[in-house]
Design a protein around this motif. Structure first.
Motif, PDB file in Angstrom:
ATOM      1  N   MET A   1       3.567  -1.258   2.021  1.00  0.00           N
ATOM      2  CA  MET A   1       4.077  -1.426   3.378  1.00  0.00           C
ATOM      3  C   MET A   1       4.528  -0.088   3.962  1.00  0.00           C
ATOM      4  N   ALA A   2       5.077   0.759   3.122  1.00  0.00           N
ATOM      5  CA  ALA A   2       5.492   2.087   3.578  1.00  0.00           C
ATOM      6  C   ALA A   2       4.290   2.927   3.993  1.00  0.00           C
ATOM      7  N   GLU A   3       3.190   2.792   3.257  1.00  0.00           N
ATOM      8  CA  GLU A   3       1.977   3.543   3.606  1.00  0.00           C
ATOM      9  C   GLU A   3       1.393   3.041   4.926  1.00  0.00           C
ATOM     10  N   VAL A   4       1.444   1.718   5.129  1.00  0.00           N
ATOM     11  CA  VAL A   4       0.967   1.152   6.397  1.00  0.00           C
ATOM     12  C   VAL A   4       1.798   1.694   7.558  1.00  0.00           C
ATOM     13  N   ALA A   5       3.122   1.743   7.358  1.00  0.00           N
ATOM     14  CA  ALA A   5       3.999   2.259   8.409  1.00  0.00           C
ATOM     15  C   ALA A   5       3.706   3.723   8.704  1.00  0.00           C
TER      16      ALA A   5
END
Length: 424
Positions: A72-76
């Protein structure tokens, strides 16, 4: 407008065409912007694809009860990069479009090369110049002496470069316009149209007057523009259309007033009706199959010539040089009528083949019935002819020693049988 793929494949030909117009090379700048834009598009697409892939992974991890926080952090983190790539793509696209929109059409191969009108090529001269037994006068001298042409009154109303025609001369101007419309609709196969005289900026962009020539236009406070020629509304009838090839060509004619600021004409033709802010013109427009536009160009020029032939006016046809052509044209024939008062040939019609240049700007295409593939149509326009200049030509060529003006036989049915105009 130009086909970017063609420029990528033919940069030398693009620059060579520009050189024939006296313009500097541009392909390197265009291709650099294009390469940067395509790189931004690639980054945008790859980042979107990665985000979509990671979003699927998040669902899979959560379905198994795992910790998806890292994904999710990479998507953000991808979000800002995607937005930046999209913004860069749009900015580079706008810059590229603006650059190409300001560039003129490339000349056809058989157009004479040259920097200005001195390199124009005479194609043919038609009719015999009359030898007068007296010194012929210019049209404004004739009109003012007849009491039927009032420049001072017009200046009081509107300023310089306007005229008030009176009585028989006003009738003669109307007769010329009706004669031309009847000729083009009955003998040359054009459909008479009555278009608006006010158009949106998109229409002027489509035919090439905008953005480069805005100073030549009159703009209203409501944002609409007065037409500089009915070429604008007539040609734009094909905008955003996909036309069945078997319905081509479209041939339109219209009588409209034309409005031009003449921003670059300071000191030119300041006397008389040659160059005015408002004038009447019968226009010819063709929307043609791309394989047939050269034949249509010859046909259109012949239709304009027919007006002068039936009026018995001597003229010549000129193929304009690369340095004298208009912005949107790839080839232009000017028709110049003889004016004995000036002792010179002057333009009365300009017939241009624009190829696909305007059609690309307007997104005007054609296709074979039943097929999916499309091609850009070719657009052509010509004066058929300028009514005010035809009035000038009739006045000067048909003037009599006593200052009266004989009326050409072709116009007499439109003048209630009247044979001449004399001071009353």
């Amino acid at each position: 407008m130009f086909d970017l793929k063609w420029i990528r494949d033919n940069p030398a030909a693009f620059d060579q065409g520009r050189a024939r117009r006296g313009l500097a090379p541009l392909s390197a700048q265009v291709l650099e912007l294009d390469q940067k834009r395509r790189a931004a598009q690639t980054r945008f697409q790859e980042s979107q694809a990665r985000r979509n892939d990671l979003s699927r992974q998040i669902g899979q991890v959560k379905a198994k009860g795992g910790d998806a926080s890292a994904v999710m952090a990479e998507v953000a983190a991808l979000k800002d990069g995607i937005a930046a790539a999209e913004a860069e793509d749009q900015a580079l696209g706008a810059e590229l479009d603006a650059l190409l929109a300001a560039q003129p059409n490339l000349p056809a191969g058989d157009v004479p090369d040259g920097a200005d009108e001195s390199f124009n090529r005479v194609e043919r001269t038609v009719g015999n110049v009359k030898n007068f037994a007296f010194k012929p006068k210019q049209h404004f001298e004739l009109g003012e002496e007849l009491g039927l042409m009032d420049f001072e009154g017009a200046a009081k109303l509107s300023g310089a470069r306007f005229v008030v025609l009176k009585g028989a001369l006003a009738r003669l101007e109307r007769a010329l316009a009706l004669f031309m419309l009847d000729l083009h609709t009955t003998e040359s196969g054009y459909t008479e149209m009555a278009p608006p005289f006010l158009v949106r900026d998109a229409a002027l962009y489509g035919t090439g007057q905008l953005p480069k020539f805005e100073e030549d236009l009159f703009k209203t406070e409501q944002g609409l523009y007065l037409i500089p020629t009915s070429e604008v509304p007539l040609t734009n009838l094909a905008a955003d259309e996909i036309i069945d090839e078997d319905k081509l060509p479209w041939r339109f004619t219209a009588l409209t007033p034309c409005f031009r600021s003449e921003a670059g004409a300071a000191g030119k033709d300041t006397r008389g009706m040659i160059r005015q802010h408002q004038f009447m013109k019968v226009e010819l427009v063709s929307i043609a199959h791309p394989d047939h536009s050269e034949a249509e160009h010859q046909r259109m020029t012949g239709s304009a010539e027919k007006v002068l032939q039936k009026l018995g006016l001597p003229y010549r046809v000129i193929c304009l040089s690369t340095g004298d052509m208009g912005f949107a044209a790839q080839k232009t024939y000017d028709i110049e009528v003889w004016l004995p008062g000036q002792g010179a040939y002057r333009e009365i019609s300009s017939c241009s083949n624009c190829g696909e240049f305007q059609a690309r700007r307007m997104k005007a295409r054609c296709r074979k019935p039943g097929e999916k593939g499309t091609r850009f149509v070719h657009t052509l326009n010509g004066s058929g002819v300028a009514v005010g200049r035809a009035l000038i030509a009739v006045m000067e060529n048909y003037q009599q020693e006593d200052g009266s003006i004989a009326i050409p036989e072709a116009l007499r049915p439109y003048m209630q049988g009247r044979e001449k105009i004399a001071r009353e």
